[in-house]
Design a protein around this motif. Structure first.
Motif, short mmCIF file in Angstrom:
data_model
loop_
_atom_site.label_atom_id
_atom_site.label_comp_id
_atom_site.label_asym_id
_atom_site.label_seq_id
_atom_site.Cartn_x
_atom_site.Cartn_y
_atom_site.Cartn_z
N SER A 172 35.88 48.02 36.34
CA SER A 172 36.51 48.92 35.37
C SER A 172 36.63 50.33 35.95
O SER A 172 37.68 50.99 35.83
CB SER A 172 35.70 48.96 34.07
N ARG A 224 40.06 37.44 37.52
CA ARG A 224 40.75 38.47 36.73
C ARG A 224 41.84 37.85 35.86
O ARG A 224 42.04 38.23 34.71
CB ARG A 224 41.34 39.53 37.66
N GLU A 227 39.47 50.23 38.52
CA GLU A 227 40.81 50.14 37.93
C GLU A 227 41.23 51.45 37.29
O GLU A 227 42.43 51.75 37.22
CB GLU A 227 40.84 49.01 36.90
#
Length: 311
Positions: free
Chosen positions: A261, A306, A264
């Protein structure tokens, strides 16, 4: 650019209890906390490398195949003519319990650490678990950890304490304390925190580490969710109800989700991580919970891809 994440630490063959046609049995699964984090990160699309050593035996070949299958780089991987570490898992308690067989194991005896030049493409180093307990690897990794702390690369740390393996408790507690004071990202279970500092309130522990180097502190509470702190606030994410097969690797998968996270959202650099918002905290905790809950639906530390989470 955030660079790749280099996960450093043990690779273990976890023997997971199963019921076979002939009765109770054990199924060997790829495991080891930093190895699990590396594979999970690779499956989440984060540029990832795995360091440490694995054996030249048949299990070592399986470790290498597992890294390749999960798209994890092996530039820092060593192959040693030494046995693989084996861990037998008990699922009779709320948390998995382990019995390790690692005397002379490849991941226990490696002590070569990469130079600063060799790490030129690495943006984050992740450490944790029994690799910081067993010598000579433990001292080598502590040297690398403290050498890199405060530099251009981020340091991620999950102590993942195996208290039953601790023999020299005072020395081990001292090492963990030094590393907690030097890490940028800390993830720790409530059980580990209570072992380290009995009676210390969790928010007080987070506040202590945020006054040192940490920019993010996360404490996991199992079925009671997970809490996170930055200097700008606090967030909590509830556990996601799933049909649990086992919880082996759940904490490692959460760790990978947390780092993924940050990656990203452009926060996995020393320049951008310094003071994440409460909103960013909430997002990373929620994503980590999604990854952890998915691994609980499978046998062993079999993290999701993912694409599975997007579906």
């Amino acid at each position: 650019m955030s660079g790749s994440v280099l996960c450093l630490g043990e690779a273990v063959i976890d023997f997971i209890p199963v019921m076979s046609a002939d009765g109770p049995a054990y199924r060997p699964c790829l495991g080891g906390s930093p190895y699990n984090v590396a594979r999970a990160l690779g499956r989440l699309g984060v540029p990832t490398e795995y360091g440490c050593a694995v054996s030249t035996d048949l299990f070592g070949d399986q470790f290498v195949a597992g890294l390749t299958e999960s798209r994890v780089g092996q530039h820092f991987l060593q192959r040693l003519d030494a046995p693989s570490t084996l861990g037998f898992v008990s699922l009779d308690q709320a948390e998995p319990a382990y019995a390790f067989f690692d005397k002379g194991g490849a991941d226990r005896i490696c002590e070569d650490i990469p130079s600063d030049q060799a790490l030129s493409g690495v943006g984050t180093l992740h450490f944790g678990s029994i690799a910081l307990l067993r010598e000579p690897t433990a001292s080598a990794y502590e040297t690398l950890f403290l050498r890199e702390a405060g530099g251009t690369r981020l340091i991620s740390f999950d102590p993942n304490i195996r208290a039953s393996l601790v023999r020299e408790e005072a020395a081990y507690r001292g090492r963990v304390e030094r590393l907690l004071q030097a890490a940028d990202i800390i993830k720790i279970s409530s059980a580990d925190l209570d072992w380290l500092y009995p009676g210390l309130a969790h928010d007080a522990a987070a506040s202590r580490w945020l006054k040192y180097r940490a920019s993010v502190v996360v404490i996991t509470h199992g079925k009671d969710g997970v809490s996170g702190w930055s200097r700008r606030g606090h967030a909590h994410a509830h556990a996601i109800p799933v049909k649990v097969v086992d919880t082996v690797g759940a904490g490692d998968s959460f760790m990978a989700g947390l780092l993924a996270s940050l990656h990203e959202n452009g926060l996995l650099t020393s320049a951008t991580l310094e003071d994440p918002s409460t909103e960013a905290l909430g997002h990373m905790l929620a994503y980590g919970q999604r990854v952890a809950s998915a691994v609980c639906t499978k046998r062993g530390a079999n993290s999701p891809w993912r694409e599975e989470l997007l579906g």
